[in-house]
Motif scaffolding. Structure first.
Motif, PDB file in Angstrom:
ATOM      1  N   ASN A 165       0.819  -1.211   0.000  1.00 42.46           N
ATOM      2  CA  ASN A 165       0.000   0.000   0.000  1.00 42.46           C
ATOM      3  C   ASN A 165       0.855   1.265   0.000  1.00 42.46           C
ATOM      4  N   VAL A 166       1.992   1.218  -0.676  1.00 41.64           N
ATOM      5  CA  VAL A 166       2.929   2.344  -0.711  1.00 41.64           C
ATOM      6  C   VAL A 166       2.251   3.634  -1.163  1.00 41.64           C
ATOM      7  N   ASP A 167       2.678   4.731  -0.551  1.00 47.27           N
ATOM      8  CA  ASP A 167       2.262   6.075  -0.938  1.00 47.27           C
ATOM      9  C   ASP A 167       3.497   6.745  -1.524  1.00 47.27           C
ATOM     10  N   PHE A 168       3.475   7.033  -2.822  1.00 48.09           N
ATOM     11  CA  PHE A 168       4.635   7.528  -3.560  1.00 48.09           C
ATOM     12  C   PHE A 168       4.303   8.874  -4.182  1.00 48.09           C
ATOM     13  N   VAL A 169       5.178   9.862  -3.996  1.00 50.05           N
ATOM     14  CA  VAL A 169       4.949  11.206  -4.529  1.00 50.05           C
ATOM     15  C   VAL A 169       6.186  11.636  -5.318  1.00 50.05           C
ATOM     16  N   ALA A 170       5.964  12.090  -6.566  1.00 55.95           N
ATOM     17  CA  ALA A 170       7.072  12.564  -7.407  1.00 55.95           C
ATOM     18  C   ALA A 170       6.537  13.435  -8.537  1.00 55.95           C
ATOM     19  N   ALA A 171       7.375  14.353  -8.980  1.00 60.04           N
ATOM     20  CA  ALA A 171       7.009  15.206 -10.118  1.00 60.04           C
ATOM     21  C   ALA A 171       6.814  14.389 -11.389  1.00 60.04           C
ATOM     22  N   THR A 172       7.483  13.252 -11.508  1.00 56.73           N
ATOM     23  CA  THR A 172       7.312  12.414 -12.691  1.00 56.73           C
ATOM     24  C   THR A 172       5.878  11.892 -12.797  1.00 56.73           C
ATOM     25  N   VAL A 173       5.213  11.740 -11.683  1.00 58.49           N
ATOM     26  CA  VAL A 173       3.809  11.299 -11.696  1.00 58.49           C
ATOM     27  C   VAL A 173       2.939  12.382 -12.329  1.00 58.49           C
ATOM     28  N   VAL A 174       3.218  13.634 -12.020  1.00 56.40           N
ATOM     29  CA  VAL A 174       2.474  14.748 -12.618  1.00 56.40           C
ATOM     30  C   VAL A 174       2.662  14.729 -14.131  1.00 56.40           C
ATOM     31  N   ARG A 175       3.919  14.614 -14.581  1.00 57.93           N
ATOM     32  CA  ARG A 175       4.207  14.658 -16.024  1.00 57.93           C
ATOM     33  C   ARG A 175       3.667  13.444 -16.771  1.00 57.93           C
ATOM     34  N   ARG A 176       3.850  12.260 -16.210  1.00 55.20           N
ATOM     35  CA  ARG A 176       3.455  11.042 -16.938  1.00 55.20           C
ATOM     36  C   ARG A 176       1.964  10.762 -16.902  1.00 55.20           C
ATOM     37  N   TRP A 177       1.320  11.056 -15.778  1.00 54.96           N
ATOM     38  CA  TRP A 177      -0.063  10.613 -15.583  1.00 54.96           C
ATOM     39  C   TRP A 177      -1.045  11.764 -15.354  1.00 54.96           C
ATOM     40  N   GLY A 178      -0.537  13.005 -15.349  1.00 53.82           N
ATOM     41  CA  GLY A 178      -1.415  14.149 -15.198  1.00 53.82           C
ATOM     42  C   GLY A 178      -2.063  14.274 -13.826  1.00 53.82           C
ATOM     43  N   ARG A 179      -1.454  13.711 -12.814  1.00 49.56           N
ATOM     44  CA  ARG A 179      -1.988  13.809 -11.457  1.00 49.56           C
ATOM     45  C   ARG A 179      -1.354  15.013 -10.766  1.00 49.56           C
ATOM     46  N   ALA A 180      -2.146  16.009 -10.519  1.00 47.28           N
ATOM     47  CA  ALA A 180      -1.641  17.276  -9.986  1.00 47.28           C
ATOM     48  C   ALA A 180      -0.925  17.116  -8.645  1.00 47.28           C
ATOM     49  N   ASP A 181      -1.367  16.158  -7.827  1.00 53.69           N
ATOM     50  CA  ASP A 181      -0.729  15.968  -6.518  1.00 53.69           C
ATOM     51  C   ASP A 181       0.527  15.109  -6.596  1.00 53.69           C
ATOM     52  N   GLY A 182       0.810  14.540  -7.778  1.00 50.46           N
ATOM     53  CA  GLY A 182       2.009  13.734  -7.965  1.00 50.46           C
ATOM     54  C   GLY A 182       2.018  12.434  -7.195  1.00 50.46           C
ATOM     55  N   ARG A 183       0.864  11.933  -6.812  1.00 52.09           N
ATOM     56  CA  ARG A 183       0.769  10.812  -5.882  1.00 52.09           C
ATOM     57  C   ARG A 183       0.282   9.529  -6.554  1.00 52.09           C
ATOM     58  N   LEU A 184       0.967   8.433  -6.222  1.00 54.40           N
ATOM     59  CA  LEU A 184       0.538   7.089  -6.609  1.00 54.40           C
ATOM     60  C   LEU A 184       0.263   6.298  -5.335  1.00 54.40           C
ATOM     61  N   HIS A 185      -0.702   5.383  -5.416  1.00 57.52           N
ATOM     62  CA  HIS A 185      -1.055   4.540  -4.275  1.00 57.52           C
ATOM     63  C   HIS A 185      -0.943   3.074  -4.669  1.00 57.52           C
ATOM     64  N   GLY A 186      -0.143   2.331  -3.943  1.00 54.48           N
ATOM     65  CA  GLY A 186      -0.058   0.893  -4.123  1.00 54.48           C
ATOM     66  C   GLY A 186       0.913   0.454  -5.205  1.00 54.48           C
ATOM     67  N   LYS A 187       1.274  -0.818  -5.111  1.00 50.89           N
ATOM     68  CA  LYS A 187       2.269  -1.378  -6.019  1.00 50.89           C
ATOM     69  C   LYS A 187       1.816  -1.452  -7.470  1.00 50.89           C
ATOM     70  N   ALA A 188       0.533  -1.652  -7.713  1.00 46.93           N
ATOM     71  CA  ALA A 188       0.072  -1.753  -9.108  1.00 46.93           C
ATOM     72  C   ALA A 188       0.335  -0.448  -9.855  1.00 46.93           C
ATOM     73  N   GLU A 189       0.002   0.675  -9.223  1.00 43.06           N
ATOM     74  CA  GLU A 189       0.262   1.964  -9.863  1.00 43.06           C
ATOM     75  C   GLU A 189       1.762   2.213  -9.983  1.00 43.06           C
ATOM     76  N   LEU A 190       2.500   1.824  -8.955  1.00 38.99           N
ATOM     77  CA  LEU A 190       3.946   2.018  -8.977  1.00 38.99           C
ATOM     78  C   LEU A 190       4.597   1.177 -10.071  1.00 38.99           C
ATOM     79  N   ARG A 191       4.120  -0.040 -10.266  1.00 38.82           N
ATOM     80  CA  ARG A 191       4.658  -0.915 -11.323  1.00 38.82           C
ATOM     81  C   ARG A 191       4.526  -0.243 -12.682  1.00 38.82           C
TER      82      ARG A 191
END
Length: 118
Positions: free
Chosen positions: A29-55
């Motif tokens: 259930n990892v909580d991951f925050v990075a600017a790359t998340v904003v650029r790649r997935w358009g998520r303004a908060d830069g946040r991914l939740h869980g291993k599936a999204e992280l993979r």
């Protein structure tokens, strides 16, 4: 909790480009925050939740950077976590601030980059 061992396993997994070994460093259930998340997935908060999204995120990162390697510059520790400063093959520096869970897996990660990354 062996912080040095966790950081070493993480670095080795990335340098071997082994996605399963990379993900083994993270909690389900990892909580991951990075600017790359904003650029790649358009998520303004830069946040991914869980291993599936992280993979999905890391798989794309490996695809975008076929020569990716990380070289450690410094490991700073505190109870229950660490900050790892590293340099990429492209010269860009990153800093991952990692909080480990009771099982020694990364539960919360904030990734910072010196220059924008894809």
């Amino acid at each position: 909790m062996d912080l040095r061992a966790h950081a070493d396993a993480w670095l080795a997994a990335w340098n071997q480009r082994d996605l399963d070994a990379i993900l083994a460093c993270y909690a389900e259930n990892v909580d991951f925050v990075a600017a790359t998340v904003v650029r790649r997935w358009g998520r303004a908060d830069g946040r991914l939740h869980g291993k599936a999204e992280l993979r999905r995120h890391f798989a794309l990162g490996l695809e975008l950077a076929p020569d990716l390697t990380f070289t450690e510059e410094a490991l700073l520790t505190s109870p229950g976590g660490y900050a790892l400063l590293y340099r990429r093959e492209n010269g860009n520096r990153g800093l991952d601030v990692v909080e480990l869970d009771q099982h020694g897996h990364a539960a919360r990660v904030n990734a910072f980059y010196e220059d924008p990354q894809q």
